[in-house]
Design a protein around this motif. Structure first.
Motif, PDB file in Angstrom:
ATOM      1  N   GLN A 229       0.422   4.197  -2.592  1.00 45.25           N
ATOM      2  CA  GLN A 229       0.144   5.541  -2.074  1.00 45.25           C
ATOM      3  C   GLN A 229       1.036   6.571  -2.771  1.00 45.25           C
ATOM      4  O   GLN A 229       0.583   7.646  -3.156  1.00 45.25           O
ATOM      5  CB  GLN A 229       0.377   5.574  -0.558  1.00 45.25           C
TER       6      GLN A 229
ATOM      7  N   TRP B  61      -6.044   1.578   2.830  1.00 46.91           N
ATOM      8  CA  TRP B  61      -5.722   2.387   1.644  1.00 46.91           C
ATOM      9  C   TRP B  61      -6.989   2.924   0.983  1.00 46.91           C
ATOM     10  O   TRP B  61      -7.066   4.097   0.607  1.00 46.91           O
ATOM     11  CB  TRP B  61      -4.935   1.524   0.649  1.00 46.91           C
TER      12      TRP B  61
ATOM     13  N   LEU C  95      -0.286   7.199  -6.123  1.00 44.02           N
ATOM     14  CA  LEU C  95      -1.506   8.008  -6.066  1.00 44.02           C
ATOM     15  C   LEU C  95      -1.186   9.482  -5.813  1.00 44.02           C
ATOM     16  O   LEU C  95      -1.826  10.374  -6.393  1.00 44.02           O
ATOM     17  CB  LEU C  95      -2.450   7.479  -4.982  1.00 44.02           C
ATOM     18  N   GLU C  96      -0.202   9.749  -4.964  1.00 41.32           N
ATOM     19  CA  GLU C  96       0.192  11.151  -4.721  1.00 41.32           C
ATOM     20  C   GLU C  96       0.680  11.780  -6.033  1.00 41.32           C
ATOM     21  O   GLU C  96       0.393  12.931  -6.330  1.00 41.32           O
ATOM     22  CB  GLU C  96       1.288  11.237  -3.644  1.00 41.32           C
TER      23      GLU C  96
ATOM     24  N   SER D 288       0.825  -1.212   0.000  1.00 40.62           N
ATOM     25  CA  SER D 288       0.000   0.000   0.000  1.00 40.62           C
ATOM     26  C   SER D 288       0.863   1.268   0.000  1.00 40.62           C
ATOM     27  O   SER D 288       0.444   2.291  -0.537  1.00 40.62           O
ATOM     28  CB  SER D 288      -0.986  -0.002   1.160  1.00 40.62           C
TER      29      SER D 288
ATOM     30  N   ARG E 249      -8.681   5.674   3.152  1.00 40.15           N
ATOM     31  CA  ARG E 249      -7.853   6.889   3.203  1.00 40.15           C
ATOM     32  C   ARG E 249      -7.976   7.685   1.906  1.00 40.15           C
ATOM     33  O   ARG E 249      -7.967   8.905   1.898  1.00 40.15           O
ATOM     34  CB  ARG E 249      -6.393   6.496   3.451  1.00 40.15           C
ATOM     35  N   ASN E 250      -8.116   6.981   0.796  1.00 37.67           N
ATOM     36  CA  ASN E 250      -8.117   7.667  -0.502  1.00 37.67           C
ATOM     37  C   ASN E 250      -9.497   7.769  -1.154  1.00 37.67           C
ATOM     38  O   ASN E 250      -9.602   8.176  -2.301  1.00 37.67           O
ATOM     39  CB  ASN E 250      -7.130   6.967  -1.437  1.00 37.67           C
ATOM     40  N   LYS E 251     -10.540   7.405  -0.397  1.00 35.52           N
ATOM     41  CA  LYS E 251     -11.930   7.511  -0.892  1.00 35.52           C
ATOM     42  C   LYS E 251     -12.057   7.004  -2.328  1.00 35.52           C
ATOM     43  O   LYS E 251     -12.390   7.764  -3.251  1.00 35.52           O
ATOM     44  CB  LYS E 251     -12.412   8.957  -0.826  1.00 35.52           C
ATOM     45  N   ILE E 252     -11.770   5.718  -2.520  1.00 33.27           N
ATOM     46  CA  ILE E 252     -11.759   5.149  -3.877  1.00 33.27           C
ATOM     47  C   ILE E 252     -13.137   5.249  -4.540  1.00 33.27           C
ATOM     48  O   ILE E 252     -14.160   5.103  -3.886  1.00 33.27           O
ATOM     49  CB  ILE E 252     -11.275   3.675  -3.868  1.00 33.27           C
TER      50      ILE E 252
ATOM     51  N   VAL F 177     -10.327   6.858  -9.312  1.00 28.29           N
ATOM     52  CA  VAL F 177      -9.405   5.845  -8.770  1.00 28.29           C
ATOM     53  C   VAL F 177     -10.131   4.517  -8.602  1.00 28.29           C
ATOM     54  O   VAL F 177     -11.221   4.454  -8.036  1.00 28.29           O
ATOM     55  CB  VAL F 177      -8.828   6.320  -7.409  1.00 28.29           C
TER      56      VAL F 177
ATOM     57  N   LYS G 209      -2.315  12.611  -8.125  1.00 31.14           N
ATOM     58  CA  LYS G 209      -2.971  13.859  -7.687  1.00 31.14           C
ATOM     59  C   LYS G 209      -2.223  15.089  -8.235  1.00 31.14           C
ATOM     60  O   LYS G 209      -2.840  16.058  -8.669  1.00 31.14           O
ATOM     61  CB  LYS G 209      -3.027  13.915  -6.156  1.00 31.14           C
TER      62      LYS G 209
END
Length: 527
Positions: free
Chosen positions: A70, A215, A73-74, A66, A218-221, A89, A77
């Motif tokens: 992550q 994960w 994913l950053e 994860s 935290r990232n609101k998939i 996502v 963004k």
């Protein structure tokens, strides 16, 4: 089962095929899902992918931890911010996946007609005689003569890196197999697929639940891709699990159909899921090759009629190592569009492929060309006939909006929506012009604080063919009759003008709620 006979209505002039395609703001109506990985996780490459037409980023938890995802994913963004291109996502679960455990990561050479033993003893080292696997129940599930396939994760079908085995005998918990073709297994992760055999592993594993609740939360998939969905109950259980995780109650579940078991229960799964992913890689192993196209056509038709997004995978495998797809692959992408696919999912091509940006760009161009010859008239009639009468209120409004837009040759349809449902229904009728879905945020409270919803709904339309979302200013309610609505419409029209979709004197069809009534109106733009 109706298949989609999307024949071209009139013969095409051969000379017109050679005319260069005009560039447009929306490269294609069909969406592209890109799997982000080693070759596609830097801000630069992701920015290139977004500009080339990727609208959903898939994070595949079959490999990588994860923290690794992550970091990717950053970077996504940052790329979204710099390119100003929205991206949703998708978290892809591991599911009931059997894997060969090769801890040393040394290449394993297998020779045709030799014998290899598959053992659940993960402590053993992987060699050309013994392959340890992560599933203890294989010996109970298979019998002499059964076929087993082993390939590199997201294998591209290259026979030098994948091997077919035939079960010779079962010895206790071990399975002894004869090797059908010579191959070298190189790399850490190899998946094992037993053809048309029930594997007694949970669809949502403990590892998946852990990934989603940490994960994912935290990232609101936006999307959960549920690997190895075999029954409608799998989707129900996943939904129940998500419903307890706060914001994730809004996450859409896409059922991934990967084997004959999922195919057999397809209708019930489609009813429960928010969308379907046709995992043609694994299906291609489970089904006889001559049946794969038939399943694709039948499944896409059913998804289209249900108004649920359908995603097709494994289209341009050869672009993992090459700058150009094969002729068969280029035709295959176009046929997926003509069959009614909402989105094309790229796996190995962007994950570990040498040309992620070029792949997205070429797939988008092929989709755009196929959309030009999509027989919308026939499709529309077929959908209306399938829906039957009396239509529901919303269905009637959606189909009327599309019919009106086609009759007046509108350049876009603008739809005001808060849940996204109205816009998805319009897209179900496959209008030939883009649908700008203006998502009006709704104010909600959990007794402690007020918050606006809308971002989820906007991003979730990024996987639907022809839908292009825009999040409105929350001060403008969707149902108001006053001038505020006009101002939201003005913002949407300005958005269309700056992107080049709308020009002066164009006609635009607007679909909105006024009070309790739903209204479809046609407006002609001034200079």
């Amino acid at each position: 089962m109706h298949s989609n006979h999307l024949l071209l209505e009139e013969p095409i002039r051969m000379a017109s095929i050679l005319e260069p395609s005009k560039a447009s703001f929306f490269p294609a109506m069909t969406k592209i899902v890109g799997t982000l990985g080693p070759r596609s996780r830097s801000v630069d490459v992701i920015s290139g992918c977004l500009k080339a037409g990727m609208s959903v980023a898939r994070f595949d938890f079959s490999w990588g931890d994860s923290d690794y995802h992550q970091e990717t994913l950053e970077n996504l963004k940052a790329a979204v911010k710099s390119t100003k291109k929205l991206c949703a996502v998708m978290l892809d679960t591991v599911g009931a996946e059997m894997q060969v455990v090769n801890k040393s990561e040394k290449a394993i050479s297998l020779q045709q007609d030799d014998v290899v033993t598959l053992t659940p003893d993960e402590g053993q080292e992987a060699t050309s005689q013994v392959l340890p696997i992560n599933f203890a129940g294989l010996a109970k599930a298979v019998k002499t003569g059964d076929t087993i396939f082993i390939g590199q994760y997201l294998f591209t079908g290259s026979e030098t890196t994948s091997v077919w085995l035939e079960v010779e005998k079962v010895e206790g918990v071990d399975v002894v197999c004869k090797i059908k073709n010579s191959a070298t297994l190189a790399g850490a992760l190899f998946t094992l697929h037993a053809s048309q055999i029930h594997i007694d592993l949970p669809t949502l594993t403990d590892k998946d639940k852990e990934n989603i609740s940490s994960w994912g939360v935290r990232n609101k998939i936006d999307f959960l891709s549920l690997s190895y969905t075999r029954h409608a109950q799998d989707v129900r259980e996943a939904r129940e699990f998500l419903s307890k995780l706060g914001d994730l109650s809004q996450t859409q579940i896409f059922a991934k159909i990967e084997n004959v078991e999922g195919l057999t229960h397809f209708d019930e799964i489609l009813q429960e899921a928010d969308g379907i992913i046709l995992s043609r890689g694994n299906l291609g192993i489970d089904l006889p090759p001559e049946k794969v196209f038939l399943f694709q056509k039948a499944a896409l038709y059913k998804c289209n009629m249900a108004g649920k997004p359908a995603v097709v995978t494994r289209v341009v495998d050869s672009m993992t190592d090459n700058l150009r797809p094969t002729r068969a692959e280029a035709t295959d992408v176009a046929n997926a569009v003509l069959d009614g696919s909402d989105a094309i999912l790229l796996g190995a091509e962007t994950l570990r492929g040498l040309y992620p940006v070029e792949t997205i760009s070429i797939v988008g161009k092929i989709c755009a060309e196929a959309e030009k010859v999509f027989n919308q008239d026939l499709y529309f009639k077929k959908t209306v006939k399938y829906v039957g009468e009396p239509m529901t209120h919303l269905e009637s409004i959606a189909s009327s909006a599309v019919r009106a837009a086609i009759k007046v040759k509108a350049s876009v349809i603008i739809c005001f929506t808060s849940s996204g449902r109205a816009a998805r229904l319009i897209a179900k009728y496959r209008p030939t012009m883009p649908v700008i879905s203006v998502v009006i945020p709704r104010l909600k409270t959990n007794q402690l604080r007020w918050s606006f919803s809308g971002a989820f709904e906007a991003r979730q339309s990024l996987i639907v063919r022809g839908l292009f979302p825009m999040l409105a200013d929350p001060r403008h309610p969707a149902e108001s009759t006053s001038a505020t609505n006009e101002s939201v419409l003005k913002v949407a029209l300005d958005h269309g003008k700056t992107s080049g979709v709308i020009k002066s004197h164009d006609r635009v069809v607007v679909c909105q709620k006024v009070g309790d009534a739903s209204v479809v109106k046609i407006i002609e733009l001034e200079d």
